[in-house]
Design an enzyme around this catalytic site. Sequence first.
Site, PDB file in Angstrom:
ATOM      1  N   ARG A 144      60.771   2.013  59.550  1.00  0.00           N
ATOM      2  CA  ARG A 144      62.018   1.594  60.191  1.00  0.00           C
ATOM      3  C   ARG A 144      62.221   2.303  61.526  1.00  0.00           C
ATOM      4  O   ARG A 144      61.645   3.363  61.786  1.00  0.00           O
ATOM      5  CB  ARG A 144      63.242   1.860  59.297  1.00  0.00           C
ATOM      6  CG  ARG A 144      63.481   3.334  58.961  1.00  0.00           C
ATOM      7  CD  ARG A 144      64.544   4.004  59.794  1.00  0.00           C
ATOM      8  NE  ARG A 144      64.654   5.425  59.527  1.00  0.00           N
ATOM      9  CZ  ARG A 144      64.065   6.351  60.239  1.00  0.00           C
ATOM     10  NH1 ARG A 144      63.306   6.037  61.266  1.00  0.00           N
ATOM     11  NH2 ARG A 144      64.219   7.633  59.958  1.00  0.00           N
ATOM     12  N   GLU A 147      72.061   9.173  64.057  1.00  0.00           N
ATOM     13  CA  GLU A 147      70.967  10.099  63.699  1.00  0.00           C
ATOM     14  C   GLU A 147      71.508  11.389  63.100  1.00  0.00           C
ATOM     15  O   GLU A 147      72.461  11.977  63.625  1.00  0.00           O
ATOM     16  CB  GLU A 147      70.169  10.397  64.980  1.00  0.00           C
ATOM     17  CG  GLU A 147      68.699  10.481  64.754  1.00  0.00           C
ATOM     18  CD  GLU A 147      68.112   9.173  64.216  1.00  0.00           C
ATOM     19  OE1 GLU A 147      67.953   9.059  62.990  1.00  0.00           O
ATOM     20  OE2 GLU A 147      67.812   8.273  65.018  1.00  0.00           O
ATOM     21  N   HIS A 148      70.873  11.815  62.032  1.00  0.00           N
ATOM     22  CA  HIS A 148      71.246  13.040  61.318  1.00  0.00           C
ATOM     23  C   HIS A 148      72.686  12.986  60.825  1.00  0.00           C
ATOM     24  O   HIS A 148      73.397  13.990  60.861  1.00  0.00           O
ATOM     25  CB  HIS A 148      71.033  14.286  62.208  1.00  0.00           C
ATOM     26  CG  HIS A 148      69.595  14.661  62.343  1.00  0.00           C
ATOM     27  ND1 HIS A 148      68.893  15.320  61.353  1.00  0.00           N
ATOM     28  CD2 HIS A 148      68.703  14.422  63.341  1.00  0.00           C
ATOM     29  CE1 HIS A 148      67.639  15.509  61.751  1.00  0.00           C
ATOM     30  NE2 HIS A 148      67.484  14.959  62.947  1.00  0.00           N
ATOM     31  N   ASP A 167      73.285  10.558  57.998  1.00  0.00           N
ATOM     32  CA  ASP A 167      73.263   9.949  56.651  1.00  0.00           C
ATOM     33  C   ASP A 167      73.497  11.007  55.582  1.00  0.00           C
ATOM     34  O   ASP A 167      74.265  10.793  54.638  1.00  0.00           O
ATOM     35  CB  ASP A 167      71.968   9.144  56.400  1.00  0.00           C
ATOM     36  CG  ASP A 167      70.681   9.957  56.514  1.00  0.00           C
ATOM     37  OD1 ASP A 167      70.697  11.077  57.058  1.00  0.00           O
ATOM     38  OD2 ASP A 167      69.638   9.465  56.029  1.00  0.00           O
ATOM     39  N   GLY A 173      59.069   9.897  63.035  1.00  0.00           N
ATOM     40  CA  GLY A 173      60.450   9.418  62.987  1.00  0.00           C
ATOM     41  C   GLY A 173      60.587   7.943  62.675  1.00  0.00           C
ATOM     42  O   GLY A 173      61.658   7.364  62.841  1.00  0.00           O
ATOM     43  N   SER A 222      59.662   6.806  59.650  1.00  0.00           N
ATOM     44  CA  SER A 222      59.827   6.744  58.206  1.00  0.00           C
ATOM     45  C   SER A 222      58.568   6.387  57.421  1.00  0.00           C
ATOM     46  O   SER A 222      58.635   5.682  56.407  1.00  0.00           O
ATOM     47  CB  SER A 222      60.949   5.738  57.919  1.00  0.00           C
ATOM     48  OG  SER A 222      61.438   5.923  56.663  1.00  0.00           O
ATOM     49  N   SER A 223      57.437   6.904  57.873  1.00  0.00           N
ATOM     50  CA  SER A 223      56.202   6.651  57.108  1.00  0.00           C
ATOM     51  C   SER A 223      56.293   7.305  55.740  1.00  0.00           C
ATOM     52  O   SER A 223      55.827   6.757  54.740  1.00  0.00           O
ATOM     53  CB  SER A 223      54.982   7.176  57.872  1.00  0.00           C
ATOM     54  OG  SER A 223      54.972   8.586  57.912  1.00  0.00           O
ATOM     55  N   ASP A 249      66.443   5.960  55.033  1.00  0.00           N
ATOM     56  CA  ASP A 249      65.108   5.360  55.138  1.00  0.00           C
ATOM     57  C   ASP A 249      64.785   4.490  53.931  1.00  0.00           C
ATOM     58  O   ASP A 249      64.257   3.378  54.062  1.00  0.00           O
ATOM     59  CB  ASP A 249      64.046   6.464  55.267  1.00  0.00           C
ATOM     60  CG  ASP A 249      64.340   7.388  56.429  1.00  0.00           C
ATOM     61  OD1 ASP A 249      65.224   7.061  57.231  1.00  0.00           O
ATOM     62  OD2 ASP A 249      63.692   8.438  56.529  1.00  0.00           O
ATOM     63  N   LYS A 307      58.358  16.804  58.838  1.00  0.00           N
ATOM     64  CA  LYS A 307      59.632  17.495  58.607  1.00  0.00           C
ATOM     65  C   LYS A 307      59.649  18.372  57.365  1.00  0.00           C
ATOM     66  O   LYS A 307      60.507  19.242  57.243  1.00  0.00           O
ATOM     67  CB  LYS A 307      60.814  16.521  58.631  1.00  0.00           C
ATOM     68  CG  LYS A 307      60.866  15.540  57.523  1.00  0.00           C
ATOM     69  CD  LYS A 307      62.054  14.613  57.671  1.00  0.00           C
ATOM     70  CE  LYS A 307      61.998  13.530  56.614  1.00  0.00           C
ATOM     71  NZ  LYS A 307      60.792  12.673  56.736  1.00  0.00           N
TER      72      LYS A 307
HETATM   73  P1  ADP Z   1      57.978  10.353  59.045  1.00  0.00           P
HETATM   74  O1  ADP Z   1      58.983  10.577  60.122  1.00  0.00           O
HETATM   75  O2  ADP Z   1      56.869   9.462  59.489  1.00  0.00           O
HETATM   76  O3  ADP Z   1      58.591   9.939  57.750  1.00  0.00           O
HETATM   77  P2  ADP Z   1      57.245  12.859  57.710  1.00  0.00           P
HETATM   78  O4  ADP Z   1      56.908  14.138  58.366  1.00  0.00           O
HETATM   79  O5  ADP Z   1      58.422  12.850  56.835  1.00  0.00           O
HETATM   80  O6  ADP Z   1      57.308  11.786  58.862  1.00  0.00           O
HETATM   81  O7  ADP Z   1      56.009  12.367  56.814  1.00  0.00           O
HETATM   82  C1  ADP Z   1      54.737  12.136  57.349  1.00  0.00           C
HETATM   83  C2  ADP Z   1      53.685  12.370  56.282  1.00  0.00           C
HETATM   84  O8  ADP Z   1      53.612  11.226  55.390  1.00  0.00           O
HETATM   85  C3  ADP Z   1      52.289  12.480  56.836  1.00  0.00           C
HETATM   86  O9  ADP Z   1      52.024  13.792  57.310  1.00  0.00           O
HETATM   87  C4  ADP Z   1      51.440  12.122  55.620  1.00  0.00           C
HETATM   88  O10 ADP Z   1      51.341  13.217  54.734  1.00  0.00           O
HETATM   89  C5  ADP Z   1      52.277  11.052  54.939  1.00  0.00           C
HETATM   90  N1  ADP Z   1      51.831   9.703  55.350  1.00  0.00           N
HETATM   91  C6  ADP Z   1      52.400   8.851  56.220  1.00  0.00           C
HETATM   92  N2  ADP Z   1      51.677   7.711  56.355  1.00  0.00           N
HETATM   93  C7  ADP Z   1      50.605   7.837  55.555  1.00  0.00           C
HETATM   94  C8  ADP Z   1      49.469   7.008  55.241  1.00  0.00           C
HETATM   95  N3  ADP Z   1      49.293   5.812  55.792  1.00  0.00           N
HETATM   96  N4  ADP Z   1      48.590   7.476  54.360  1.00  0.00           N
HETATM   97  C9  ADP Z   1      48.750   8.687  53.796  1.00  0.00           C
HETATM   98  N5  ADP Z   1      49.778   9.515  54.026  1.00  0.00           N
HETATM   99  C10 ADP Z   1      50.695   9.098  54.905  1.00  0.00           C
HETATM  100  P1  NG1 Z   2      62.521  10.553  59.422  1.00  0.00           P
HETATM  101  O1  NG1 Z   2      62.702  10.294  60.817  1.00  0.00           O
HETATM  102  O2  NG1 Z   2      61.828   9.457  58.708  1.00  0.00           O
HETATM  103  O3  NG1 Z   2      61.871  11.853  59.170  1.00  0.00           O
HETATM  104  C1  NG1 Z   2      64.762  11.790  58.465  1.00  0.00           C
HETATM  105  C2  NG1 Z   2      65.456  11.590  57.127  1.00  0.00           C
HETATM  106  C3  NG1 Z   2      66.607  10.573  57.225  1.00  0.00           C
HETATM  107  C4  NG1 Z   2      67.562  10.933  58.354  1.00  0.00           C
HETATM  108  C5  NG1 Z   2      66.754  11.138  59.651  1.00  0.00           C
HETATM  109  C6  NG1 Z   2      67.610  11.602  60.797  1.00  0.00           C
HETATM  110  C7  NG1 Z   2      64.177  11.757  55.051  1.00  0.00           C
HETATM  111  C8  NG1 Z   2      63.257  11.085  54.121  1.00  0.00           C
HETATM  112  N1  NG1 Z   2      64.509  11.093  56.150  1.00  0.00           N
HETATM  113  O4  NG1 Z   2      64.037  10.616  58.784  1.00  0.00           O
HETATM  114  O5  NG1 Z   2      67.300  10.519  55.980  1.00  0.00           O
HETATM  115  O6  NG1 Z   2      68.326  12.061  58.040  1.00  0.00           O
HETATM  116  O7  NG1 Z   2      65.715  12.098  59.476  1.00  0.00           O
HETATM  117  O8  NG1 Z   2      68.611  10.682  61.077  1.00  0.00           O
HETATM  118  O9  NG1 Z   2      64.600  12.868  54.803  1.00  0.00           O
END
Ligand code: ADP
Ligand code: NG1
Length: 479
Positions: A44, A50-51, A53, A150, A152-153, A197, A241
């Site tokens: 998404r 931002e920050h 929820d 950021g 939301s993977s 997310d 994060k």
């Molecule tokens: P985001 O903002 O993308 O949600 P996070 O720091 O919360 O970032 O999470 C990212 C982590 O999610 C990556 O370091 C990895 O461990 C995992 N991840 C994301 N996409 C994939 C993928 N396609 N395959 C395996 N792990 C993934």
């Molecule tokens: P991303 O950007 O996916 O790391 C995080 C939080 C959200 C929200 C945003 C800031 C998780 C899983 N996601 O998102 O809930 O607080 O930061 O707006 O903790």
Amino acid sequence: MNGNKSDYVPIVDLPADSRMDKLSKAFYDEFQVKPTFIVRVPGRVNIIGEHIDYCGYPVLPMALEQDILVAAHCIEDGKLYVRNKSAKYKSMELKITSYDDIKIEPDNNGKPFWYNYVLCGIKGALEHLKNKINVGLQLLIDGNIPPASGLSSSSALVSAACLTFLHAQGAKLSKTEIASLCAKSERYIGTQGGGMDQAIAFLAEKYCAQYITFHPLKAVSVALPEDATFVVAHSLAEANKAATNDFNRRVIECRLAAKIIATSLNVSNDHTIITLSQLQNMLKEDLKKMVLYVFYYLPNDLYTKKDICQLLKITEDELNNIYLTPNTRHLTEFKLKQRALHVYEEAMRVDDFRKMCIEQTNGKSTANGQNGHVEEDVIGKLGELMSRSHASLKELYECSHENLDSLVDISQKMNVHARVTGAGWGGCIVALCHKDKVNDYIEALKEEYYVKKCNKDKNKTDAYVFATSPNYGAAIYKI
Ligand code: ADP
Ligand code: NG1
């Protein structure tokens, strides 16, 4: 629950799509059996909000085209086999017994293993099912959401794993139930996210952004101006994060700010944690008044643990155990005024943004097509809210990054408003651009940022910057 939107994740035929075909083939190569279904959960982009929820305030995201796919096949041996199509993510398997047995621990550097996000989803599902499972699972995952950016993977991965597991066990939850379960599940990784997310992952609708409110969780479609295009650009800095305490620090600073104002005003004297929005509800005041309370009751730029204990009339042990998280207990100083100000003002910006979108849609239905200038004006005003959001995230919330600020500066020079999207400290910006200007804008970002500043090959820059529009939420594909 969600007006006339379907309450359940759609189960549909597998679309003819080369990525799905490749995934099915890779699944067969790995497990010598065809997958029985494929789950898709999108990433998404958060347009504004931002920050906030995790403070209980509404947000305005939309789903991306980029997603996590999980191909699955049920097996009788009660085991979980987790594979990733990309060789950089190593395989994992375990015997599924009970959710208590699923331990989610980071590597020696404090960074989560990628499969920990899968395990979060499985653990949450097992807890929901009270450990009553019928089958084990073979999983092959394929994702194309830029990780740690950021978009939301992580939540797409947690949510896809949880949905896959529940579907395999024959459990049927509504979209809002599963979104709430996935938000809770992701907290096993160690961060105290708010649920935006996972909510948009399940409640997203094509063509509209979603105004998401919490407690109870609800999504209302918001039509964006027809001439508006949203552009996402990667700063080339990644930030996981869960690997640092930056995220949780902000969460607990907001909790402490709420509790100190509540204690000062005598509306919450026990030891319960309250959010900034719960505080507002207790006081029955509008957001402008909440801003005044922040200045009055939290005048200092920094608060020490001792200051906080005095204000809350608690011991340091109580502060550590009730309000702080394992990765924030060692912190000694906290910024409370700045964080709370950002939250209340950002909540106002979300409200203004949504109202402007609604007014624009209503205005259009009575304008008989004479609305070209009106739209341009609305895009400018919506953009200003986004620019103010960025300034606040940079100055008050301190979650920007020099690369993000460079992208925002280049955008500003082109009269395009942009802001950090998602958690920040790296990751992406989201920019709002008139559709007639979008090609020039993307071209300028490529030249000025990726080529001149980051020495990237211009031909490879398509992967870093793209225009996007609201996409579908999660789905289950039958094979
Ligand atoms: P985001 O903002 O993308 O949600 P996070 O720091 O919360 O970032 O999470 C990212 C982590 O999610 C990556 O370091 C990895 O461990 C995992 N991840 C994301 N996409 C994939 C993928 N396609 N395959 C395996 N792990 C993934
Ligand atoms: P991303 O950007 O996916 O790391 C995080 C939080 C959200 C929200 C945003 C800031 C998780 C899983 N996601 O998102 O809930 O607080 O930061 O707006 O903790």
